[in-house]
Motif scaffolding. Structure first.
Motif, PDB file in Angstrom:
ATOM      1  N   GLN A 199       0.814  -1.211   0.000  1.00 53.30           N
ATOM      2  CA  GLN A 199       0.000   0.000   0.000  1.00 53.30           C
ATOM      3  C   GLN A 199       0.851   1.266   0.000  1.00 53.30           C
ATOM      4  O   GLN A 199       0.538   2.243  -0.687  1.00 53.30           O
ATOM      5  CB  GLN A 199      -0.940   0.010   1.227  1.00 53.30           C
ATOM      6  N   GLU A 200       1.913   1.277   0.783  1.00 52.18           N
ATOM      7  CA  GLU A 200       2.765   2.461   0.846  1.00 52.18           C
ATOM      8  C   GLU A 200       3.402   2.747  -0.506  1.00 52.18           C
ATOM      9  O   GLU A 200       3.481   3.901  -0.958  1.00 52.18           O
ATOM     10  CB  GLU A 200       3.857   2.277   1.905  1.00 52.18           C
ATOM     11  N   GLU A 201       3.860   1.697  -1.160  1.00 54.95           N
ATOM     12  CA  GLU A 201       4.464   1.835  -2.487  1.00 54.95           C
ATOM     13  C   GLU A 201       3.451   2.412  -3.472  1.00 54.95           C
ATOM     14  O   GLU A 201       3.761   3.330  -4.244  1.00 54.95           O
ATOM     15  CB  GLU A 201       4.946   0.460  -2.955  1.00 54.95           C
ATOM     16  N   ALA A 202       2.232   1.890  -3.443  1.00 54.53           N
ATOM     17  CA  ALA A 202       1.185   2.372  -4.343  1.00 54.53           C
ATOM     18  C   ALA A 202       0.885   3.842  -4.102  1.00 54.53           C
ATOM     19  O   ALA A 202       0.753   4.634  -5.045  1.00 54.53           O
ATOM     20  CB  ALA A 202      -0.082   1.534  -4.161  1.00 54.53           C
ATOM     21  N   MET A 203       0.791   4.236  -2.842  1.00 50.40           N
ATOM     22  CA  MET A 203       0.475   5.627  -2.523  1.00 50.40           C
ATOM     23  C   MET A 203       1.611   6.567  -2.903  1.00 50.40           C
ATOM     24  O   MET A 203       1.390   7.732  -3.240  1.00 50.40           O
ATOM     25  CB  MET A 203       0.137   5.752  -1.042  1.00 50.40           C
ATOM     26  N   ALA A 204       2.837   6.060  -2.892  1.00 47.03           N
ATOM     27  CA  ALA A 204       4.002   6.905  -3.163  1.00 47.03           C
ATOM     28  C   ALA A 204       4.178   7.213  -4.642  1.00 47.03           C
ATOM     29  O   ALA A 204       4.710   8.279  -4.989  1.00 47.03           O
ATOM     30  CB  ALA A 204       5.271   6.237  -2.620  1.00 47.03           C
ATOM     31  N   VAL A 205       3.757   6.319  -5.527  1.00 49.05           N
ATOM     32  CA  VAL A 205       4.082   6.496  -6.952  1.00 49.05           C
ATOM     33  C   VAL A 205       2.891   6.854  -7.832  1.00 49.05           C
ATOM     34  O   VAL A 205       3.070   7.265  -8.976  1.00 49.05           O
ATOM     35  CB  VAL A 205       4.746   5.221  -7.534  1.00 49.05           C
ATOM     36  N   SER A 206       1.667   6.725  -7.348  1.00 50.99           N
ATOM     37  CA  SER A 206       0.503   6.707  -8.227  1.00 50.99           C
ATOM     38  C   SER A 206      -0.180   8.056  -8.416  1.00 50.99           C
ATOM     39  O   SER A 206      -0.298   8.850  -7.480  1.00 50.99           O
ATOM     40  CB  SER A 206      -0.537   5.724  -7.681  1.00 50.99           C
ATOM     41  N   ASP A 207      -0.669   8.275  -9.642  1.00 51.02           N
ATOM     42  CA  ASP A 207      -1.654   9.324  -9.867  1.00 51.02           C
ATOM     43  C   ASP A 207      -3.015   8.843  -9.372  1.00 51.02           C
ATOM     44  O   ASP A 207      -3.745   9.583  -8.725  1.00 51.02           O
ATOM     45  CB  ASP A 207      -1.739   9.666 -11.356  1.00 51.02           C
ATOM     46  N   ASN A 208      -3.338   7.601  -9.713  1.00 52.36           N
ATOM     47  CA  ASN A 208      -4.574   6.979  -9.241  1.00 52.36           C
ATOM     48  C   ASN A 208      -4.288   5.535  -8.857  1.00 52.36           C
ATOM     49  O   ASN A 208      -3.373   4.906  -9.400  1.00 52.36           O
ATOM     50  CB  ASN A 208      -5.663   7.007 -10.323  1.00 52.36           C
ATOM     51  N   ILE A 209      -5.082   5.026  -7.933  1.00 48.97           N
ATOM     52  CA  ILE A 209      -4.977   3.637  -7.499  1.00 48.97           C
ATOM     53  C   ILE A 209      -6.306   2.946  -7.770  1.00 48.97           C
ATOM     54  O   ILE A 209      -7.373   3.475  -7.455  1.00 48.97           O
ATOM     55  CB  ILE A 209      -4.636   3.540  -6.002  1.00 48.97           C
ATOM     56  N   ILE A 210      -6.215   1.771  -8.364  1.00 44.33           N
ATOM     57  CA  ILE A 210      -7.386   0.919  -8.552  1.00 44.33           C
ATOM     58  C   ILE A 210      -7.275  -0.216  -7.538  1.00 44.33           C
ATOM     59  O   ILE A 210      -6.413  -1.087  -7.674  1.00 44.33           O
ATOM     60  CB  ILE A 210      -7.452   0.352  -9.980  1.00 44.33           C
ATOM     61  N   VAL A 211      -8.103  -0.176  -6.508  1.00 43.43           N
ATOM     62  CA  VAL A 211      -8.086  -1.227  -5.499  1.00 43.43           C
ATOM     63  C   VAL A 211      -9.045  -2.324  -5.947  1.00 43.43           C
ATOM     64  O   VAL A 211     -10.216  -2.058  -6.243  1.00 43.43           O
ATOM     65  CB  VAL A 211      -8.503  -0.706  -4.110  1.00 43.43           C
ATOM     66  N   MET A 212      -8.527  -3.557  -5.977  1.00 46.24           N
ATOM     67  CA  MET A 212      -9.328  -4.687  -6.429  1.00 46.24           C
ATOM     68  C   MET A 212      -9.545  -5.670  -5.287  1.00 46.24           C
ATOM     69  O   MET A 212      -8.700  -5.824  -4.406  1.00 46.24           O
ATOM     70  CB  MET A 212      -8.649  -5.373  -7.616  1.00 46.24           C
ATOM     71  N   ASN A 213     -10.698  -6.336  -5.340  1.00 41.83           N
ATOM     72  CA  ASN A 213     -11.013  -7.358  -4.349  1.00 41.83           C
ATOM     73  C   ASN A 213     -12.026  -8.312  -4.967  1.00 41.83           C
ATOM     74  O   ASN A 213     -12.963  -7.880  -5.644  1.00 41.83           O
ATOM     75  CB  ASN A 213     -11.603  -6.718  -3.084  1.00 41.83           C
ATOM     76  N   ASN A 214     -11.819  -9.591  -4.760  1.00 42.60           N
ATOM     77  CA  ASN A 214     -12.736 -10.611  -5.284  1.00 42.60           C
ATOM     78  C   ASN A 214     -12.989 -10.444  -6.775  1.00 42.60           C
ATOM     79  O   ASN A 214     -14.133 -10.496  -7.254  1.00 42.60           O
ATOM     80  CB  ASN A 214     -14.062 -10.580  -4.514  1.00 42.60           C
ATOM     81  N   ALA A 215     -11.917 -10.213  -7.538  1.00 41.50           N
ATOM     82  CA  ALA A 215     -11.957 -10.193  -9.003  1.00 41.50           C
ATOM     83  C   ALA A 215     -12.710  -9.006  -9.582  1.00 41.50           C
ATOM     84  O   ALA A 215     -13.124  -9.038 -10.740  1.00 41.50           O
ATOM     85  CB  ALA A 215     -12.552 -11.500  -9.547  1.00 41.50           C
ATOM     86  N   GLU A 216     -12.873  -7.934  -8.798  1.00 40.04           N
ATOM     87  CA  GLU A 216     -13.527  -6.744  -9.320  1.00 40.04           C
ATOM     88  C   GLU A 216     -12.970  -5.506  -8.634  1.00 40.04           C
ATOM     89  O   GLU A 216     -12.234  -5.598  -7.646  1.00 40.04           O
ATOM     90  CB  GLU A 216     -15.043  -6.824  -9.141  1.00 40.04           C
ATOM     91  N   ILE A 217     -13.328  -4.340  -9.163  1.00 36.54           N
ATOM     92  CA  ILE A 217     -12.842  -3.079  -8.610  1.00 36.54           C
ATOM     93  C   ILE A 217     -13.636  -2.728  -7.359  1.00 36.54           C
ATOM     94  O   ILE A 217     -14.865  -2.694  -7.380  1.00 36.54           O
ATOM     95  CB  ILE A 217     -12.954  -1.945  -9.650  1.00 36.54           C
ATOM     96  N   ALA A 218     -12.909  -2.440  -6.277  1.00 34.50           N
ATOM     97  CA  ALA A 218     -13.549  -2.017  -5.031  1.00 34.50           C
ATOM     98  C   ALA A 218     -13.659  -0.498  -4.963  1.00 34.50           C
ATOM     99  O   ALA A 218     -14.662   0.045  -4.498  1.00 34.50           O
ATOM    100  CB  ALA A 218     -12.773  -2.546  -3.831  1.00 34.50           C
ATOM    101  N   GLN A 219     -12.634   0.222  -5.446  1.00 31.90           N
ATOM    102  CA  GLN A 219     -12.668   1.689  -5.481  1.00 31.90           C
ATOM    103  C   GLN A 219     -11.509   2.184  -6.336  1.00 31.90           C
ATOM    104  O   GLN A 219     -10.437   1.583  -6.368  1.00 31.90           O
ATOM    105  CB  GLN A 219     -12.569   2.299  -4.076  1.00 31.90           C
ATOM    106  N   ILE A 220     -11.736   3.282  -7.043  1.00 28.46           N
ATOM    107  CA  ILE A 220     -10.698   3.966  -7.803  1.00 28.46           C
ATOM    108  C   ILE A 220     -10.578   5.385  -7.257  1.00 28.46           C
ATOM    109  O   ILE A 220     -11.585   6.058  -7.024  1.00 28.46           O
ATOM    110  CB  ILE A 220     -11.034   4.030  -9.311  1.00 28.46           C
ATOM    111  N   GLY A 221      -9.356   5.857  -7.081  1.00 24.54           N
ATOM    112  CA  GLY A 221      -9.181   7.222  -6.616  1.00 24.54           C
ATOM    113  C   GLY A 221      -7.720   7.579  -6.462  1.00 24.54           C
ATOM    114  O   GLY A 221      -6.834   6.740  -6.652  1.00 24.54           O
ATOM    115  N   THR A 222      -7.476   8.829  -6.135  1.00 26.46           N
ATOM    116  CA  THR A 222      -6.113   9.253  -5.819  1.00 26.46           C
ATOM    117  C   THR A 222      -5.726   8.648  -4.470  1.00 26.46           C
ATOM    118  O   THR A 222      -6.600   8.222  -3.696  1.00 26.46           O
ATOM    119  CB  THR A 222      -6.022  10.781  -5.729  1.00 26.46           C
TER     120      THR A 222
END
Length: 353
Positions: A199-222
Motif C-alpha cells: 500500500q505504501e508503495e502504491a500511494m508513493a508512486v501513483s496518480d490513481n490507485i485501482i483497489v481490487m477485491n474478489n476479481a472486481e474493482i472495489a474503489q478507484i481514486g487518488t
C-alpha cells in the motif's frame, strides 16, 4: 531520449475465466495517457490478471480492450505497443548490460549500432551511464532493476507495465528505486500500469490507485481519496492503518451527520450514509490520548512504543482495541495507564457495515 507517443488503456466489460473459475468479473476502467495507475489488492484479487490482459499475455473471455484508441482484444503481446518490467528482472546473464537493454530493439531488426546507441541513452536515463559493458552479475539488485526498466522504455511503448518491480529489493532500496521509476515515468510522459501488494508503495508512486477485491474493482481514486474518503470498510482497512468501530448514526443534515460511539457524540461527514448502524473509520492520527478524567472513550494502554518522532499505542476500550499514533511528549503514557481517547471529528469517516 524522448517519448514520442503514449496511449490510454480502456477495458469494456472485460471478463476472464479459466474453465469454471472467474478470475476477473466484468471490468470497466479507463487509464488516461501519461498517468501512472497502480493496481492494488490482496493475493488473488485479479490485479495480475488485469496486467496480463493489457500485455496480451492472456486473452479476454468477454469484452473489449483498447490501447491508444486501438482495439487490441485479439492481438497477442507481440503486436501490442506495450513493454513490461518483470518482478524477476529477466536479464540474460551471458549478455552485457548494453546487450540486454538493446535486445528488444535487435529483435525488431533495428541495426546493431543504432540499437546500442539507444541502449546507452536508456542507461543514461536510469542513471547507469558507463555500465553498458558490465554483466548483470556485476550489478546490485537495484541496478539490475534499473536495467530492466531501461530495456522496457527504449522500445518507446505506448504503455509501460510494471509487475511487482520492487519486491526483490530491501526496504531502503525500494524507496529509492520507486522514486526513480516515478521520475522517469513523469519525465517521459509515459502511461504506466503498476502492480503491487504494498500500500505504501502504491500511494508513493501513483496518480490513481485501482483497489481490487474478489476479481472486481472495489474503489478507484487518488491516494488521498482512498485514505481520507474510503468507500467501504474493506478499503479503509486495506489502505493504511485504520480502526473500525461500531457506531449509530443519529442525525443526517446534508453533508454532516451525528454519530454516537459508546455514548460519545461525534459530528462527522455523512459520506452518503443514512440513520442507523454503521462503522466509523478512525485513522491512528485521528485519535488523541488525554488523562482519564477528560471527556472521551475510556481505555487502558496495553502497548506503548517510542519510535523517535512518534509514539504508538494500543488502547483497550469498550469498542475494541484502538491503534493510536501521537507526537512524543515529555511525559508519555506507558503500558497500564488509564486514558481517555478523544476523536478528531473532521478526520473521522463513516462507512457501511
Amino acid at each position: 531520449m524522448t517519448q514520442t507517443k503514449t496511449g490510454s488503456v480502456r477495458f469494456e466489460n472485460v471478463v476472464k475465466k479459466y474453465g469454471e473459475v472467474t478470475a476477473l468479473k466484468k471490468l470497466d476502467l479507463c487509464i488516461d495517457p501519461g498517468k501512472l495507475v497502480t493496481l492494488l489488492g490482496p493475493s488473488g484479487c485479479g490485479k495480475s490478471t488485469t496486467l496480463r490482459l493489457i500485455a496480451g499475455l492472456e486473452m479476454a473471455t468477454e469484452g473489449r480492450i483498447h490501447i491508444g484508441g486501438e482495439d487490441v482484444t485479439h492481438l497477442t503481446a507481440t503486436y501490442r505497443k506495450v513493454s513490461m518490467v518483470f518482478q524477476s528482472y529477466a536479464l540474460f546473464p551471458h549478455m552485457t548490460v548494453r546487450e540486454n537493454v538493446a535486445y528488444g530493439l535487435t529483435v525488431k531488426s533495428i541495426p546493431k549500432a543504432e540499437a546500442a546507441q539507444k541502449a546507452d541513452a536508456g542507461l543514461e536515463l536510469v542513471g547507469l551511464a558507463g555500465f553498458g559493458d558490465r554483466l548483470p552479475s556485476e550489478l546490485s539488485g537495484g541496478q539490475q532493476q534499473r536495467v530492466a526498466v531501461a530495456r522496457a522504455i527504449v522500445l518507446e511503448p505506448e504503455v509501460l507495465l510494471l509487475d511487482e518491480p520492487l519486491s526483490n529489493l530491501d526496504a531502503k532500496l525500494r524507496r529509492h528505486v520507486r522514486e526513480e521509476i516515478r521520475q522517469i515515468q513523469q519525465s517521459l510522459g509515459l502511461t504506466a500500469v503498476y502492480v503491487t501488494h504494498d500500500q505504501e508503495e502504491a500511494m508513493a508512486v501513483s496518480d490513481n490507485i485501482i483497489v481490487m477485491n474478489n476479481a472486481e474493482i472495489a474503489q478507484i481514486g487518488t491516494p488521498n481519496d482512498l485514505y481520507e474518503a474510503p468507500s467501504s470498510a474493506f478499503i479503509a482497512d486495506f489502505i493504511g492503518d485504520a480502526n473500525l468501530v461500531p457506531c449509530d448514526v443519529e442525525t443526517c443534515d446534508g453533508a454532516r451527520a451525528t454519530a454516537r460511539v459508546d455514548g460519545q457524540k461525534v459530528l462527522i461527514p455523512s459520506n452518503g450514509m443514512g440513520k442507523g448502524a454503521a462503522q466509523m473509520v478512525l485513522r491512528p492520527h485521528a485519535l488523541s490520548l488525554q488523562k482519564p478524567d477528560q471527556p472521551g472513550l475510556k481505555g487502558q494502554i496495553s502497548y506503548a512504543a517510542y519510535l523517535g518522532k512518534e509514539m504508538q499505542y494500543t488502547v483497550e476500550t469498550p469498542v475494541g482495541s484502538l491503534f493510536v499514533i501521537s507526537a512524543v511528549r515529555a511525559d508519555p503514557f506507558v503500558q497500564g495507564d488509564s486514558v481517555s481517547v478523544s476523536i478528531v471529528e473532521d478526520q473521522a469517516r463513516l462507512v457501511s457495515i
